[in-house]
Design a protein around this motif. Structure first.
Motif, mmCIF file in Angstrom:
data_model
loop_
_atom_site.group_PDB
_atom_site.id
_atom_site.type_symbol
_atom_site.label_atom_id
_atom_site.label_comp_id
_atom_site.label_asym_id
_atom_site.label_seq_id
_atom_site.Cartn_x
_atom_site.Cartn_y
_atom_site.Cartn_z
ATOM 1 N N PRO A 172 0.258 12.477 -10.094
ATOM 2 C CA PRO A 172 1.452 12.188 -9.302
ATOM 3 C C PRO A 172 1.694 10.689 -9.116
ATOM 4 O O PRO A 172 2.841 10.244 -9.050
ATOM 5 N N ALA A 173 0.616 9.894 -9.062
ATOM 6 C CA ALA A 173 0.781 8.440 -8.895
ATOM 7 C C ALA A 173 1.469 7.836 -10.120
ATOM 8 O O ALA A 173 2.387 7.024 -9.991
ATOM 9 N N HIS A 174 1.038 8.256 -11.301
ATOM 10 C CA HIS A 174 1.680 7.771 -12.539
ATOM 11 C C HIS A 174 3.140 8.218 -12.588
ATOM 12 O O HIS A 174 4.018 7.427 -12.964
ATOM 13 N N ALA A 175 3.372 9.477 -12.215
ATOM 14 C CA ALA A 175 4.744 10.011 -12.250
ATOM 15 C C ALA A 175 5.652 9.220 -11.296
ATOM 16 O O ALA A 175 6.815 8.943 -11.614
ATOM 17 N N TYR A 176 5.097 8.827 -10.141
ATOM 18 C CA TYR A 176 5.837 8.053 -9.134
ATOM 19 C C TYR A 176 6.276 6.705 -9.716
ATOM 20 O O TYR A 176 7.445 6.312 -9.592
ATOM 21 N N LEU A 177 5.334 6.013 -10.376
ATOM 22 C CA LEU A 177 5.656 4.697 -10.956
ATOM 23 C C LEU A 177 6.782 4.822 -11.988
ATOM 24 O O LEU A 177 7.708 4.011 -12.013
ATOM 25 N N LYS A 178 6.683 5.878 -12.786
ATOM 26 C CA LYS A 178 7.681 6.086 -13.842
ATOM 27 C C LYS A 178 9.040 6.415 -13.210
ATOM 28 O O LYS A 178 10.059 5.839 -13.588
ATOM 29 N N PHE A 211 0.860 -1.188 0.000
ATOM 30 C CA PHE A 211 0.000 0.000 0.000
ATOM 31 C C PHE A 211 0.897 1.240 0.000
ATOM 32 O O PHE A 211 1.812 1.332 0.836
ATOM 33 N N TRP A 212 0.621 2.200 -0.873
ATOM 34 C CA TRP A 212 1.496 3.360 -0.997
ATOM 35 C C TRP A 212 0.752 4.609 -1.475
ATOM 36 O O TRP A 212 -0.378 4.538 -1.943
ATOM 37 N N GLN A 213 1.443 5.745 -1.321
ATOM 38 C CA GLN A 213 0.974 7.035 -1.850
ATOM 39 C C GLN A 213 2.178 7.761 -2.445
ATOM 40 O O GLN A 213 3.289 7.621 -1.923
ATOM 41 N N SER A 214 1.936 8.559 -3.458
ATOM 42 C CA SER A 214 3.072 9.224 -4.115
ATOM 43 C C SER A 214 3.701 10.312 -3.242
ATOM 44 O O SER A 214 4.863 10.651 -3.417
ATOM 45 N N SER A 215 2.922 10.855 -2.304
ATOM 46 C CA SER A 215 3.458 11.949 -1.485
ATOM 47 C C SER A 215 4.156 11.437 -0.219
ATOM 48 O O SER A 215 4.677 12.231 0.561
#
Lengths: 151, 178
Positions: B111-117, B71-75
């Protein structure tokens, strides 16, 4: 002359994005209509990092000339209807509006019905009391007292 | 008068029914709290839209494999600290009957997509907009990592905070043995 042309071109280049569109939604209005999913208060009442991210996303969408409805829809698509500070006026959320109004109407009807019954009971009671007659002894007593005053 | 009494009885019974339903479906202790006591419990269901892909994904569809659920969040800073390690570990276990599954919650999609990338995460991730799955899993913050065995059961340990490579490997091996 060249310098002047270059300055004019630069001014036009800077002015172009601003003139690209007129904002079609208000940041402050949207901040009252959306809830910070992490802190459960409306965005205008929160300065949490996530609320700040949501505000930035709204600002970006306003700059892209999206309407208020489009921005609200994009948030609902990401987080569901609970991101809205007030329930929607259709679907299951409509119950949130209808039930309190229905409750108030039912309560008012019950109150009116009760008041009507109470008023009728009181009228009946007063009619009954006027119809109560004195017995002969009491009537004679009242007549005697009145005669004393008259005399 | 009889009608009014009947309406009142129906209203009271309805409210009682709602109360019973709420108690029955309320948030008891989450699975994490059971796992932390060393218990092996059925993994709560996950059926969510994919973040890095089309359609939906269910945990049940991964039955027969060991699943590492993160479980995660980009921030979240600790999430960023473990992200590369998770991606590397997922690659290392690829093709060995182990699947990693990220659950992104209470986060903006951009931001979630940016985090994965940014962190090179290519394993499947699903999106839980408001964190509706958290209560059943017993997640109270991010990151949290769980291990699901081949039969769909949660096995200890349950990692709270950034997971290290050795913790992940140990959790996977334990899940493989049950």
């Amino acid at each position: 002359m060249r310098l002047l042309l270059a300055a004019a071109a630069a001014a036009l280049a800077l002015a172009a994005p601003a003139a690209a569109c007129t904002p079609r939604a208000s940041q402050s209005d949207l901040e009252t209509k959306l809830v910070c999913i992490q802190c459960h208060t409306t965005l205008d009442e929160s300065d949490s990092p996530f609320a700040t991210e949501m505000k930035a996303s709204i600002a970006q969408q306003i700059r892209a000339c999206r309407t208020e409805k489009q921005i609200l829809d994009s948030m609902v698509a990401q987080f569901g209807p609970s991101v809205l500070s007030t329930p929607q006026t259709h679907g299951f959320d409509l119950l949130a509006w209808v039930l309190p109004l229905g409750g108030i109407s039912l309560g008012a009807a019950a109150l009116g019905f009760g008041a009507k019954r109470w008023a009728r009971a009181r009228t009946d009671a007063s009619v009954d009391s006027t119809q109560t007659r004195l017995d002969a002894a009491d009537e004679r007593l009242v007549d005697e007292e009145l005669a004393r005053f008259d005399g | 008068m009889r009608i009014a009494r009947a309406v009142a009885v129906v209203a009271v019974l309805s409210l009682l029914g709602l109360l019973v339903w709420d108690v029955a479906h309320g948030n008891g202790p989450g699975a994490a709290q059971q796992v932390d006591k060393g218990k092996i419990v059925p993994a709560p269901a996950l059926d969510l839209p994919r973040l890095n892909g089309a359609g939906r994904m269910t945990l049940a569809s991964l039955r027969g494999k060991v699943v590492v659920v993160n479980f995660w969040q980009s921030s979240c800073v600790p999430c960023k600290q473990e992200a590369r390690e998770l991606a590397k570990t997922a690659d290392a276990w690829k093709g060995k009957g182990v699947v990693f599954l990220g659950v992104n919650a209470q986060d903006l999609e951009g931001p979630a997509h940016a985090y994965l990338k940014r962190y090179g995460v290519t394993y499947p991730n699903v999106r839980d907009g408001i964190g509706a799955t958290w209560p059943k899993w017993g997640v109270v913050g991010v990151p949290e990592t769980f291990f699901v065995d081949r039969r769909g059961q949660l096995v200890p340990p349950h990692i709270v905070g950034p997971a290290s490579r050795s913790e992940l490997d140990a959790g996977i091996r334990r899940a493989q043995q049950t």
